[in-house]
Structures are given as structure tokens and as C-alpha cells.
Scaffold this motif. Structure first.
Motif, short mmCIF file in Angstrom:
data_model
loop_
_atom_site.label_atom_id
_atom_site.label_comp_id
_atom_site.label_asym_id
_atom_site.label_seq_id
_atom_site.Cartn_x
_atom_site.Cartn_y
_atom_site.Cartn_z
N LYS A 1 7.94 3.23 6.94
CA LYS A 1 6.93 2.46 6.23
C LYS A 1 6.11 1.63 7.23
N ASP B 1 4.09 -3.78 5.49
CA ASP B 1 4.68 -3.69 4.16
C ASP B 1 6.18 -3.94 4.17
N TRP B 2 6.74 -4.24 5.36
CA TRP B 2 8.19 -4.47 5.41
C TRP B 2 8.54 -5.78 4.72
#
Length: 580
Positions: free
Chosen positions: A378, A382-383
């Protein structure tokens, strides 16, 4: 008499006029019509290029064969000869008759492809009208299933379908020639008229694969999978300094010389197309990001892993033991998930993401192998915090075994990454990923894994050579969550540790008998294969006067050829059920 002479004279004049018309006026038309019935342009078959291993041993060769073809209408005119024809080609007479009747409007149909020259000649010797032979070539693979996933195979028309046969099809295939011939009414060639196009044989290619190391990897992987009753497995061996693939094996496998007996499952090259969550084998990459900040060294700061249970954001991160306070090297040696997660929490998310990406995770290696998977990771922005912590010990992202092997080869190559290559001497892309000093520290930290108390000791040990590596044991993601009793056991390493020459990754999928830990299942495969490979490549021993980082241990463990003391294996703690 006058009338008779007049009639004969007129007839003679008619014949002369007709002859003049045929031979002069419409000569070109009738010549074309005649040629259309007896002059044919036929292909000249060419041999496909030979594939050699790096030492000149043939891995794929082309052998001459003969295909039997027929003109259906002519064969059907001699219907009584069909039983003899069917017997000669090993077919049913009724089926042959139906096959020819359905294609009676054609002038060319194959009856049997790629027969041995002797068997095909026996068919032609029957003298059946309309039955002819055509020379072709068939691919043969001397190593059979040992190299099948790398080489792939060709179809009946000798075109590459999978693997390197497909990747280098234009190079290997060559270009068939063509010639004009005159055939009699039986279809037999009675005269070669001219060569229309000269044949261009396929070009040979020398791969980076070492057939000897390939066989070692194949044999050990097969034995381990059968012993542990695992579902499948794969092993990749890379040359650290060039990025060349020395061996690549997947199991289950198939025999490309008997392709019809294989299944799609057996033909899949798992090292290139399958992805796995790397588990604890990702921790050296995390440590590379940590060392690059300057806040971390192999011995500091100290990290408190507590009693082996760390509650973080509704999730419990566990270690197999209560390790207490560890150095960063200790986090690698003991494979502490808690230690890795706590290090990740102190790192900038962008730095951690960029380091993972720089090592090739989430993108193709550009090896040129058909069907290579890119893996998944990812985008860093967006972590979520919990995802970041879990990615520190190898969950929430996936990679191919080749990607993982290439990451370790980069560490062993002073931080320089090569694009993996299957061709000997090919010059691919290279780039500096991390500082050479950091790479050297990582190798030293990884060497602690094979020392007493490490997760790979003593199973990754190789007599006379120091080994740097990392174990990994991960629950497999299945049906939206993680299976409790289905594991991926991995080991990734470098040999010799003092000056890495080879990097290798072993992954065993779902071992069901005995242990499922990477240190117990995969590390022995690594050790046995690398032991043989080091000797085959004449790599000098590097443990004279030193077994471990910082010099030899006490007692006789520093003696050449002496096995390090037995130590209890401490393995990675598989994560609890968690869905990123």
C-alpha cells in the motif's frame, strides 16, 4: 483424292494453328496453369537455437522429426489403403476416414505430427497416394523437470509458450526458408526448381543458470517438501555481484518432454508468479531504514520488548519469549516482532515506505520473465499506525521469492541493486540503494541469526563458511483473515558473510509434518544447497580465526571445521489473526 488431300491439309493447318496458339500466343497462361498443378512452394524448416547453461551445458536442444500429411481427396481414392495407413501412424481407421472425408475440400492436412524419422519413413514406404512427409524440429530438454520452470516449453509448431522459451522466442526461433519444387501426381518431389528464401537458423543463448546448483536446489527442495508434507515450495539463488540468477526451482514440477501429463498447477513458476507475505525476513529492510536515520546503530539504542506481549491499538503483538531489553542486533537475532514494531513507530512513515520501495517491494524486478508478479504494498501515505507496526515484521505486504532474494543480494552487494538477469553477462540496471557502510552493518547483524541463540542456529550453519541470514514464519492469508494452522516457512541469506558471493531464498508452503518454522524447515535447505554451491564455485572459506562477528567464541568453536555448539532454536512469533 482431292477431297481427302484437302481435308488432311485443312486438318494439318488447324493443328499448326493450334500449336502456334498454345506455344506462342497463350504460352504464359498454360505454363502458369501447369505450374499450378505441379510446381509448389514449400517451407524449409530451421532448427531453433540451443539454450546453454553458464558452463556450456545444453538445457534445450532441437532434434529433427518428420510430420505426415495428406491430400484427403487423393487418399480417399485409395480407400482400401486407409487401414494400413492408420496402423502405421497408430490411429483408428474409421476415425482417419471420417477425418479425411470432413476435409475432402482441402489439399493439405496433418495426419501425425513430429514422428521419429524412422517411423515416418515406414509410413512413406507404404506408397499410399496422397500421403507425404514434411521435415520439422522438436524441442528436447535434457534436464527434464529440473529446469522446466525456467525454460518453459514450445508448442507443436516450435514457438515458445512459457518461461524463457517465450521471453526469447524471437531470438531462438529463426526464420524458415522456402523453395519451389515440382511434384508428380502422387505428391512426391521430383525436382527442386529454386530457393526462394534462404533459411535463417535460430540463435543460441547462454543463460546465467548453473545446472549443477540448479540440481542441488531441486533435489533438496523436493526432499524437504516430501518429508514435511508441504503443499509447495521454491528456491532462488542469485549472484550477488551481478544479479544473475544461478538457480530457480519450484515444486511441484513437470517434465517438459511429456507435457501432456502435466497440469497448470505444476507448470506455474512460483518464484516469479506467486507472492507471499515475507514475515520476519523483512526486518533487515526495516533496519536499513532505521540505520539510515543515524539514531540507530547495531548496538543502540536499547529496546525494551517486555514480557513478550505488547498491546498496541487494539492489537497484541507477540514474541515467542520474553526477551526483555534488546539491541537492534538482538531484535534481528531473536526475531522480535515487538522490537521491530517499536523501531517502526519511531521512523518517519515516508522514510520507511521509500526504503521498502527502494529495495523493490511493490514493483517488478524487470527481469523480463513472462508473467512476473509485481507484489503489493500500500502507498505509504495510506498506512495506518497499526499497519505500519505490522509491516515492520512482514505482514500487510507481499512479494515474490525473486524480489526477496534480490533485496538480500542488494544488502550483500554493498547496497547496490541489480536487475535480476537470466542471461550470462547481460548488463542490467544498477543503482545504489543504501550507503555501503549500512549494508555492511546489516550483513553483520544478519550473521548473528546463525550464531548460538539466533533463530537459524545451528540449522543454517555451513562448515568453514560464515552465514548471514534471516528466518521468517508467517501465517498465510486465507479468506479475508489469517489461517491459524497454515504457515509459510522462509529463510533468506548470504554466503559467505565476510564477502557475500551468493544470495538465496527458500520458501516452504504449509509444511504439515514436523515443524513449520523457517529456521527448522527452510534453513537446512539453504545450508545444504549453499554448501555444495560454494564448493562448486571454488569460493574460499572465510571462517578461519572467526566464527562470528567480533571474532571466535570461547572454547573450540573457532577451530576450522568445528561445528558451533548446539543451541535451542528460537523462532519468529507468527502474528495473531489480523486483517489489514
Amino acid at each position: 483424292m482431292v477431297v481427302v488431300v484437302a481435308v488432311l491439309s485443312l486438318a494439318s493447318m488447324g493443328l499448326v494453328a493450334r500449336a502456334f496458339d498454345l506455344q506462342v500466343v497463350r504460352k504464359e497462361f498454360y505454363q502458369t496453369q501447369g505450374d499450378a498443378r505441379f510446381l509448389r512452394e514449400v517451407p524449409i524448416a530451421v532448427s531453433r537455437g540451443t539454450i546453454f547453461d553458464r558452463n556450456g551445458e545444453p538445457l534445450a536442444v532441437s532434434t529433427p522429426v518428420m510430420s505426415i500429411w495428406a491430400n484427403p481427396s487423393e487418399v480417399l481414392e485409395s480407400e482400401d489403403r486407409i487401414p494400413a495407413l492408420a496402423k502405421a501412424i497408430g490411429a483408428d481407421p474409421a476415425q482417419i476416414k471420417d477425418y479425411l472425408q470432413q476435409r475432402a475440400g482441402r489439399e493439405f492436412v496433418y495426419l501425425r505430427r513430429q514422428m521419429s524419422p524412422d517411423a515416418a519413413q515406414a509410413v512413406l514406404d507404404l506408397g499410399i497416394p496422397g500421403v507425404n512427409g514434411q521435415r520439422e524440429f522438436r524441442r528436447f530438454y535434457p534436464s527434464g523437470p529440473v529446469t522446466s520452470h525456467i525454460l518453459g516449453f514450445t508448442n507443436i509448431d516450435d514457438h515458445g509458450q512459457e518461461g524463457l522459451e517465450l521471453a526469447f522466442d524471437d531470438w531462438l526461433a529463426g526464420k524458415p526458408g522456402a523453395k519451389r519444387v515440382i511434384r508428380d501426381r502422387m505428391g512426391h518431389v521430383v525436382e527442386d526448381v529454386e530457393q526462394v528464401r534462404a533459411p535463417q537458423p535460430g540463435r543460441n543463448i547462454t543463460l546465467s543458470i548453473d545446472r549443477r546448483i540448479q540440481f542441488l536446489a531441486y533435489n533438496e527442495l523436493k526432499n524437504t517438501i516430501e518429508k514435511s508434507e508441504a503443499d509447495s515450495g521454491t528456491m532462488v539463488v542469485l549472484d550477488v555481484s551481478t544479479g544473475e540468477v544461478l538457480a530457480m526451482v519450484s515444486w511441484p514440477t513437470y517434465n517438459p518432454n511429456a507435457l501432456r501429463t502435466s497440469t497448470a498447477e505444476q507448470r506455474r513458476n512460483r518464484a516469479m508468479t506467486d507472492v507471499v507475505e515475507p514475515g520476519s525476513t523483512i526486518k533487515p529492510i526495516l533496519m536499513a531504514a532505521a540505520l539510515s536515520t543515524g539514531k540507530y546503530t547495531p548496538t543502540s539504542p536499547l529496546i525494551d520488548t517486555g514480557n513478550g506481549n505488547f498491546y498496541y491499538m487494539t492489537h497484541t503483538i507477540r514474541d515467542t519469549h520474553a526477551w526483555g531489553v534488546l539491541t537492534p542486533t538482538g531484535v534481528i537475532q531473536k526475531s522480535s516482532n515487538i522490537g521491530a514494531a517499536k523501531i517502526a513507530m519511531t521512523l518517519d512513515t515516508g522514510l520507511m515506505y521509500d526504503t521498502y520501495r527502494a529495495f523493490g517491494f511493490g514493483s517488478s524486478t524487470n527481469s523480463g520473465f513472462p508473467g512476473e508478479a509485481a507484489g503489493y504494498m500500500k502507498v505509504g501515505r495510506d498506512w495506518r499506525p497499526l499497519e505500519k507496526a505490522i509491516m515492520a515484521y512482514g505482514y500487510g505486504l507481499n512479494a515474490t521469492p525473486l524480489q526477496l532474494a534480490n533485496a538480500y543480494a542488494t544488502i550483500g552487494n554493498q547496497g547496490v541493486m541489480h536487475s535480476p538477469s537470466f542471461v550470462k553477462g547481460a548488463e542490467g540496471d544498477t543503482r545504489q540503494i543504501i550507503d555501503p557502510t549500512i549494508a555492511q552493518k546489516l550483513v553483520q547483524m544478519l550473521e548473528s541469526t546463525t550464531q548460538p541463540g539466533g533463530t537459524a542456529a545451528p540449522y543454517a550453519w555451513i562448515a568453514n563458511y560464515a552465514v548471514a541470514g534471516k528466518t521468517g514464519t508467517a501465517h498465510k492469508a486465507m479468506n479475508g483473515s489469517y489461517a491459524k494452522n497454515n504457515y509459510s516457512a522462509a529463510f533468506a541469506g548470504l554466503v559467505p558473510a565476510s564477502h557475500p558471493r551468493m544470495a538465496a531464498v527458500v520458501i516452504i508452503d504449509n509444511p504439515r509434518k514436523g515443524s513449520y518454522y523457517g529456521g527448522l524447515v527452510s534453513a537446512p535447505v539453504f545450508a545444504k544447497v549453499m554448501d555444495g554451491a560454494l564448493r562448486l564455485l571454488d569460493v574460499p572459506p572465510d571462517n578461519i580465526g572467526r566464527w562470528y562477528v567480533g571474532g571466535p567464541l570461547q572454547g573450540n568453536s573457532g577451530l576450522v571445521g568445528t561445528k558451533p555448539p548446539e543451541a535451542p532454536v528460537v523462532e519468529d512469533a507468527p502474528v495473531e489473526d489480523f486483517t489489514p
